[in-house]
Design an enzyme around this catalytic site. Structure first.
Site, PDB file in Angstrom:
ATOM      1  N   ARG A  45      -4.837  44.244   1.665  1.00 26.97           N
ATOM      2  CA  ARG A  45      -4.369  45.078   2.669  1.00 26.97           C
ATOM      3  C   ARG A  45      -3.751  44.314   3.925  1.00 26.97           C
ATOM      4  NH1 ARG A  45      -7.953  45.459   7.791  1.00 26.97           N
ATOM      5  NH2 ARG A  45      -7.221  47.409   8.819  1.00 26.97           N
ATOM      6  N   ARG A  86      -4.991  50.291  24.138  1.00 25.39           N
ATOM      7  CA  ARG A  86      -5.415  48.930  24.291  1.00 25.39           C
ATOM      8  C   ARG A  86      -5.332  48.445  25.661  1.00 25.39           C
ATOM      9  NH1 ARG A  86      -6.307  45.579  19.772  1.00 25.39           N
ATOM     10  NH2 ARG A  86      -5.839  46.661  17.847  1.00 25.39           N
ATOM     11  N   LYS A 230      -7.591  57.510   6.838  1.00 23.58           N
ATOM     12  CA  LYS A 230      -8.774  56.639   7.576  1.00 23.58           C
ATOM     13  C   LYS A 230      -9.286  57.709   8.672  1.00 23.58           C
ATOM     14  CE  LYS A 230      -7.745  52.706   9.033  1.00 23.58           C
ATOM     15  NZ  LYS A 230      -6.948  51.457   9.843  1.00 23.58           N
ATOM     16  N   THR A 288     -14.987  48.017   7.509  1.00 26.61           N
ATOM     17  CA  THR A 288     -15.632  47.544   8.805  1.00 26.61           C
ATOM     18  C   THR A 288     -16.761  46.914   9.038  1.00 26.61           C
ATOM     19  OG1 THR A 288     -14.025  49.235   9.470  1.00 26.61           O
ATOM     20  CG2 THR A 288     -15.019  47.745  11.221  1.00 26.61           C
TER      21      THR A 288
END
Length: 482
Positions: A45, A86, A230, A288
């Protein structure tokens, strides 16, 4: 091939649950990629949230070099960064104590007052309200919103910790109104198309539309890439059925999902999403925090082992390592642990339930029935496995959905299809030269399996292939003794 290498390859072939490894600074070299491949990595990935395209190009070249030099089948998954929120760049980290006051701001100034931190999303102030909880990096720090102004959000730290530059921010229970595919994502996708990656994982999918848009772009470019949606935002949950219907596969990104939803809901959602993907016949990746402690520790926690076990028991096609292999101290050990646990649990489940068959009516129903028959026959006769000859990978994928107890040996004539099959549960893919005579192709495939030591003379094997009958190719399910 040396005996140790043969045993190692047999171990990889026997594991049905596939492993995706995130490539980062610790694993970007050719030797590191070779080591991970030998330990059982199926898909590499590339996380486009970190590193430049030039850096990722170096990784891609190393993967392709490995595949060419060792006749490997490592697939490449490009994971888009998506429109994340962020924190801004800081001259130095902020050490926060419980009760400290911090301001998040959308002001773009060269200098900000102390304990004032820029956020990347201009609309953030419109999406939070007093008493909301802002999670830093999925909950490593929690900030309670005290008040919201035109450009500033006044917060109080609920935890002791350190806030550093460019940390990911979520609001518990809310999804930000951000585009699924940003302009930077489109540039990264074009980069992936140019490099002929195998999969694209589309971040922060909230509805089916962006998936369809991306698939149209890929079709227009004439490339065969599978798009994985996702699932990582609260807004995607009401749209799950539509998302799964159009996506080629799904990744359950539990970090962000757990940040936006109550953490106790995440295991239930994982159950639901895997079940829905199984019913739809779509591959699903559990991702995750699977071995998070192994970023710094050489052994896993027992809870992490149980987490892997749960995903394998649910029938996930693949499980994923993130920071463990990208930046962790023990990338090889983490992969070894994941492979060992998955293999052990699969052996325990070897006498599991009957194959699953989707009952929906579509153009593939006849092929689904053939695959189901092959899986049932393999189980009932305790065959060593099922050999399938497939040009596009379709029959191997359909057979994977049925979850036969033995391995699926898929033989194709293209390296691209071989790599793409690397994400499907139970499928071990090989390249074979296809003959106009199906029997010649079958014999070539069996000879490969014998040479690799994964089957032995005298064992039963199920063969799913076409044969030439009356001048036409007809799909058949055969029982053979090798």
């Amino acid at each position: 091939m040396l005996a140790a290498e043969t045993e190692q390859e047999q171990h990889r072939l026997l594991r049905k649950t596939k492993i995706v490894c995130t490539i980062g600074p610790k694993t970007a070299s050719f030797e590191a990629i070779k080591g991970l491949a030998e330990l059982g990595m199926n898909v590499a990935r590339l996380n486009m949230s970190h590193g430049t395209q030039d850096w990722h190009l170096g990784v891609i070249k190393n993967i392709k070099r490995y595949n060419k030099k060792f006749a490997g089948s490592l697939a490449i998954m490009l994971d888009t960064r998506g429109a994340e929120i962020r924190s801004g760049d800081l001259k130095q980290d902020l050490a926060l104590k419980v009760g400290d006051i911090l301001t998040l701001t959308t002001r773009r100034q060269a200098e900000l007052e102390p304990y004032c931190v820029e956020v990347s999303h201009d609309g953030f102030v419109a999406e939070v309200a007093p008493d909301d909880i802002i999670l830093v990096d999925g909950g490593m720090l929690r900030l309670r919103v005290l008040g919201v102004g035109r450009t500033d959000i006044r917060c109080q730290s609920l935890d002791e910790g350190v806030l550093s530059s460019r940390r990911h921010l979520n609001v518990r229970g809310k999804s930000a109104e951000l585009p699924t595919i940003t302009e930077q994502d489109w540039r990264d996708i074009e980069f992936g198309i140019d490099q002929r990656v195998d999969f694209i994982a589309l971040s922060f999918v909230r509805e089916a539309g962006p998936i369809v848009d991306l698939q149209k772009r890929l079709q227009a470019r004439g490339v065969a890439m599978e798009v994985f949606a996702k699932i990582e935002s609260a807004a995607s949950i009401p749209e799950l059925d539509d998302i799964i219907a159009v996506a080629d596969g799904v990744m359950i990104a539990r970090g962000d999902l757990g940040a936006e939803l109550p953490y106790e809901d995440v295991p239930l959602l994982q159950d639901e999403i895997i079940a829905k993907c199984r019913r739809a016949g779509k591959p699903v990746i559990v991702a995750t925090h699977m071995l998070e402690s192994m970023i710094v520790n050489p052994t896993p926690t027992r809870a992490e082992v149980t987490d892997i076990t749960h995903a394998v028991q649910q029938g996930a096609d693949a499980i994923m390592l993130s920071g463990e292999t990208a930046t962790g101290r023990y990338p090889r050990k983490a992969l070894e642990v994941m492979g060992t646990v998955a293999g052990r649990i699969e052996r325990h489940l070897a006498a599991g339930s009957a194959p699953f068959l989707s009952a929906r009516e579509d153009r593939l129903r006849p092929k689904r029935e053939i695959a189901h028959s092959a899986a049932m026959l393999s189980n009932n006769l305790q065959a060593v496995g099922t050999l399938v000859i497939t040009r596009r990978g379709l029959m191997a994928a359909l057979l994977s959905q049925c979850r036969p107890r033995g391995p699926i040996f898929a033989f194709t004539n293209t390296t691209h299809v071989r790599r793409r099959l690397g994400i499907y549960w139970g499928v071990q893919a090989f390249v074979v030269a296809l003959s106009s005579d199906p029997e010649v192709t079958i014999q070539r495939a069996i000879e490969q399996l014998l040479r690799k030591g994964v089957v032995r003379s005298g064992e039963k094997i199920i063969v799913l292939s076409d044969i030439l009958a009356g001048g036409k190719f007809v799909e058949t399910v055969q029982v053979r003794v090798i």
